[in-house]
Design an enzyme around this catalytic site. Structure first.
Site, PDB file in Angstrom:
ATOM      1  N   GLU A 150      -6.192  -5.455   4.080  1.00  0.00           N
ATOM      2  CA  GLU A 150      -6.055  -6.531   3.074  1.00  0.00           C
ATOM      3  C   GLU A 150      -7.254  -6.587   2.128  1.00  0.00           C
ATOM      4  O   GLU A 150      -7.697  -7.664   1.722  1.00  0.00           O
ATOM      5  CB  GLU A 150      -5.787  -7.876   3.754  1.00  0.00           C
TER       6      GLU A 150
ATOM      7  N   THR B   8       0.817  -1.222   0.000  1.00  0.00           N
ATOM      8  CA  THR B   8       0.000   0.000   0.000  1.00  0.00           C
ATOM      9  C   THR B   8       0.849   1.269   0.000  1.00  0.00           C
ATOM     10  O   THR B   8       1.914   1.316   0.619  1.00  0.00           O
ATOM     11  CB  THR B   8      -0.898   0.003   1.254  1.00  0.00           C
TER      12      THR B   8
HETATM   13  C1  FAD Z   1      -4.035  -1.045  10.645  1.00  0.00           C
HETATM   14  C2  FAD Z   1      -3.691  -1.233   9.189  1.00  0.00           C
HETATM   15  C3  FAD Z   1      -2.661  -2.101   8.844  1.00  0.00           C
HETATM   16  C4  FAD Z   1      -2.303  -2.265   7.501  1.00  0.00           C
HETATM   17  N1  FAD Z   1      -1.229  -3.062   7.183  1.00  0.00           N
HETATM   18  C5  FAD Z   1      -0.793  -3.111   5.883  1.00  0.00           C
HETATM   19  C6  FAD Z   1       0.395  -3.841   5.550  1.00  0.00           C
HETATM   20  O1  FAD Z   1       1.036  -4.459   6.413  1.00  0.00           O
HETATM   21  N2  FAD Z   1       0.816  -3.804   4.262  1.00  0.00           N
HETATM   22  C7  FAD Z   1       0.147  -3.140   3.277  1.00  0.00           C
HETATM   23  O2  FAD Z   1       0.582  -3.158   2.141  1.00  0.00           O
HETATM   24  N3  FAD Z   1      -1.006  -2.441   3.577  1.00  0.00           N
HETATM   25  C8  FAD Z   1      -1.479  -2.411   4.847  1.00  0.00           C
HETATM   26  N4  FAD Z   1      -2.615  -1.688   5.163  1.00  0.00           N
HETATM   27  C9  FAD Z   1      -3.304  -0.966   4.099  1.00  0.00           C
HETATM   28  C10 FAD Z   1      -4.677  -1.550   3.754  1.00  0.00           C
HETATM   29  O3  FAD Z   1      -4.547  -2.747   3.049  1.00  0.00           O
HETATM   30  C11 FAD Z   1      -5.464  -0.458   2.989  1.00  0.00           C
HETATM   31  O4  FAD Z   1      -5.789   0.538   3.943  1.00  0.00           O
HETATM   32  C12 FAD Z   1      -6.707  -1.004   2.327  1.00  0.00           C
HETATM   33  O5  FAD Z   1      -6.390  -1.842   1.239  1.00  0.00           O
HETATM   34  C13 FAD Z   1      -7.622   0.132   1.806  1.00  0.00           C
HETATM   35  O6  FAD Z   1      -6.916   1.058   1.072  1.00  0.00           O
HETATM   36  P1  FAD Z   1      -7.073   2.627   1.391  1.00  0.00           P
HETATM   37  O7  FAD Z   1      -6.882   2.797   2.860  1.00  0.00           O
HETATM   38  O8  FAD Z   1      -6.157   3.383   0.508  1.00  0.00           O
HETATM   39  O9  FAD Z   1      -8.578   2.971   1.061  1.00  0.00           O
HETATM   40  P2  FAD Z   1      -9.126   3.451  -0.391  1.00  0.00           P
HETATM   41  O10 FAD Z   1      -8.663   2.526  -1.445  1.00  0.00           O
HETATM   42  O11 FAD Z   1      -8.861   4.909  -0.561  1.00  0.00           O
HETATM   43  O12 FAD Z   1     -10.703   3.232  -0.186  1.00  0.00           O
HETATM   44  C14 FAD Z   1     -11.553   4.213   0.403  1.00  0.00           C
HETATM   45  C15 FAD Z   1     -12.983   3.728   0.246  1.00  0.00           C
HETATM   46  O13 FAD Z   1     -13.317   3.628  -1.152  1.00  0.00           O
HETATM   47  C16 FAD Z   1     -13.764   2.316  -1.442  1.00  0.00           C
HETATM   48  N5  FAD Z   1     -13.336   1.924  -2.779  1.00  0.00           N
HETATM   49  C17 FAD Z   1     -12.105   2.051  -3.344  1.00  0.00           C
HETATM   50  N6  FAD Z   1     -12.097   1.555  -4.604  1.00  0.00           N
HETATM   51  C18 FAD Z   1     -13.355   1.081  -4.833  1.00  0.00           C
HETATM   52  C19 FAD Z   1     -13.981   0.446  -5.941  1.00  0.00           C
HETATM   53  N7  FAD Z   1     -13.319   0.150  -7.066  1.00  0.00           N
HETATM   54  N8  FAD Z   1     -15.292   0.120  -5.821  1.00  0.00           N
HETATM   55  C20 FAD Z   1     -15.984   0.372  -4.675  1.00  0.00           C
HETATM   56  N9  FAD Z   1     -15.443   0.974  -3.594  1.00  0.00           N
HETATM   57  C21 FAD Z   1     -14.136   1.314  -3.672  1.00  0.00           C
HETATM   58  C22 FAD Z   1     -13.131   1.442  -0.369  1.00  0.00           C
HETATM   59  O14 FAD Z   1     -13.838   0.217  -0.204  1.00  0.00           O
HETATM   60  C23 FAD Z   1     -13.215   2.335   0.848  1.00  0.00           C
HETATM   61  O15 FAD Z   1     -14.492   2.267   1.421  1.00  0.00           O
HETATM   62  C24 FAD Z   1      -3.009  -1.556   6.494  1.00  0.00           C
HETATM   63  C25 FAD Z   1      -4.073  -0.714   6.857  1.00  0.00           C
HETATM   64  C26 FAD Z   1      -4.415  -0.538   8.170  1.00  0.00           C
HETATM   65  C27 FAD Z   1      -5.538   0.401   8.529  1.00  0.00           C
END
Ligand code: FAD
Length: 381
Positions: free
Chosen positions: A363, A126
């Site tokens: 994830e 991410t």
């Molecule tokens: C505590 C924590 C630990 C984590 N650990 C790791 C890790 O170890 N390694 C790693 O790589 N990542 C990690 N992450 C990242 C995590 O995987 C991402 O936060 C997650 O995939 C969502 O991405 P985003 O936060 O950018 O949300 P966004 O992608 O910005 O999404 C925001 C909203 O839009 C919605 N959305 C986005 N695209 C679409 C679509 N095409 N259709 C419908 N709805 C959509 C989402 O469902 C969500 O509701 C971690 C996150 C947290 C909070």
């Protein structure tokens, strides 16, 4: 195909349950309030075989299967979601990526240290602007002679600061092109690799989440995992397994919240009787119990597919989606059953409530799981 006897599964369950009761439970609120990531606890879990659960014994692991992995994550998360999340990220993301795609030299170098808990692992896909749309990453790796130069920042990384080693997925081709990412192993201490901001989170506060910054970080080609261009495809495979572990995390949190609420409903008296006598409360208990069992069955199906080395994308997404939503719902109802007490830090349910929300985000969000489930399901017709 992997199979374990029920006796082994039961022994593994007791080991994880006893460790959680003795060494995690007494510290849960202290770690939560101070946001401490208790590294020494992970070293201790390594000694019990909880840090290399799926790694074959030949590489220093426990050589267990997904059903045993499920009970470990579940038992730890029943007590503390943060520790459950960190054990899950270490085992199923970093360690499993190296196990699945590393060559013999890489597996021999990294898996024994990760399995023993001497090293804690991180996994970086991410970025700040690419979460659900991870394929659009900006972090790049450029080949310079026999080495690669990594530049960019990975965000939201579990153990981004304390991890001794990280699997990092960086762009090695054109933006938005197919097969444009490659995975690398980067060791802490490599010049140009540093930790950035540590997040101050709603829940999962004892699981460290931080940025990993790469500023002309030079990595030998020997640290490349698999072929150039396969990094995104590898990540999707790793996430299939990872989603099972987030489902187990949700299941553990739901069970912890449920058990506390069920007991409380029989002890708490209002109108001269236990509140469990009121149908409004007992029907909540019925819904919670049913949904927890349904989540567990979906998880077990995914575990069994994984043990048979069968494709698990649809089953893992279903288990993750359903168990995560159940965790949030059950934790919410648990707070309701506790009434005002549920809103305080004197009782355990407020923490289950805060921790549970991560499960619908990490994830792959619930929305992304539905996209995966719909695509995989429609492909069947
Ligand atoms: C505590 C924590 C630990 C984590 N650990 C790791 C890790 O170890 N390694 C790693 O790589 N990542 C990690 N992450 C990242 C995590 O995987 C991402 O936060 C997650 O995939 C969502 O991405 P985003 O936060 O950018 O949300 P966004 O992608 O910005 O999404 C925001 C909203 O839009 C919605 N959305 C986005 N695209 C679409 C679509 N095409 N259709 C419908 N709805 C959509 C989402 O469902 C969500 O509701 C971690 C996150 C947290 C909070």
């Amino acid at each position: 195909m992997y199979t374990a006897t029920e006796e082994i599964t039961q022994q593994v369950k007791e080991t994880a349950r006893n460790f959680a009761a003795q060494y995690i439970k007494p510290h849960v609120m202290e770690w939560d309030e101070t946001q401490v990531f208790p590294v020494s606890t992970f070293h201790e879990m390594g000694k019990l075989g909880l840090m290399g659960v799926l790694v074959p014994e030949a590489y220093g692991g426990s050589g267990l299967g997904y059903v045993e992995y499920k009970v470990i994550i579940e038992e730890i998360s029943r007590v503390c979601g943060s520790i459950g999340l960190s054990v899950a990220a270490h085992n199923s993301l970093c360690t499993n990526h190296i196990l699945a795609f590393g060559n013999e030299e890489q597996k021999n170098k990294y898996l024994p240290k990760l399995s023993s808990g001497e090293w804690v692992g991180a996994w970086g896909l991410t970025e700040a602007n690419t979460g659900s749309d991870a394929g659009n990453m900006k972090c790049t790796a450029v080949k310079t002679g026999d080495d690669w130069a990594l530049n960019g920042t990975k965000s939201w990384i579990t153990h981004g600061k304390s991890g001794n080693v990280a699997v990092v997925i960086a762009r090695t081709g054109e933006a938005r092109a197919r097969n444009n990412a490659t995975a690398f192993v980067v060791e802490r201490g490599t010049a140009g690799f540093s930790a950035g901001k540590k997040e101050n989170k709603l829940g999962m506060r004892a699981s460290e989440t931080a940025e990993m910054i790469f500023d002309n970080c030079i990595i030998p080609d020997a640290n490349r995992l698999g072929e150039v261009g396969e990094g995104f495809k590898q990540s999707m495979y790793v996430l299939d397994g990872g989603r099972i572990s987030i489902a187990c995390l949700g299941l553990g949190i739901a069970k912890g919240a449920f058990e506390a609420a069920a007991k409380y409903s029989k002890e708490r008296h209002q109108f001269d009787q236990p509140i469990s006598n009121f149908q409004a409360i007992s029907f909540k208990i019925a819904d919670m119990a049913t949904e927890i069992d349904a989540a567990e069955l979906l998880i077990l199906r995914a575990c069994e597919l994984k043990n048979r080395n069968e494709k698990v994308t649809r089953a893992a997404a279903m288990a993750k989606y359903y168990a995560s939503e159940v965790a949030v719902k059950v934790a919410n109802e648990a707070v309701q059953i506790f009434g005002g007490n549920g809103y305080t830090k004197e009782f355990p349910v407020e923490k289950f409530y805060r921790d549970s929300k991560l499960c619908t985000i990490g994830e792959g969000t619930s929305e992304i799981q539905k996209i995966v489930i719909a695509r995989e399901t429609l492909n069947m017709f």
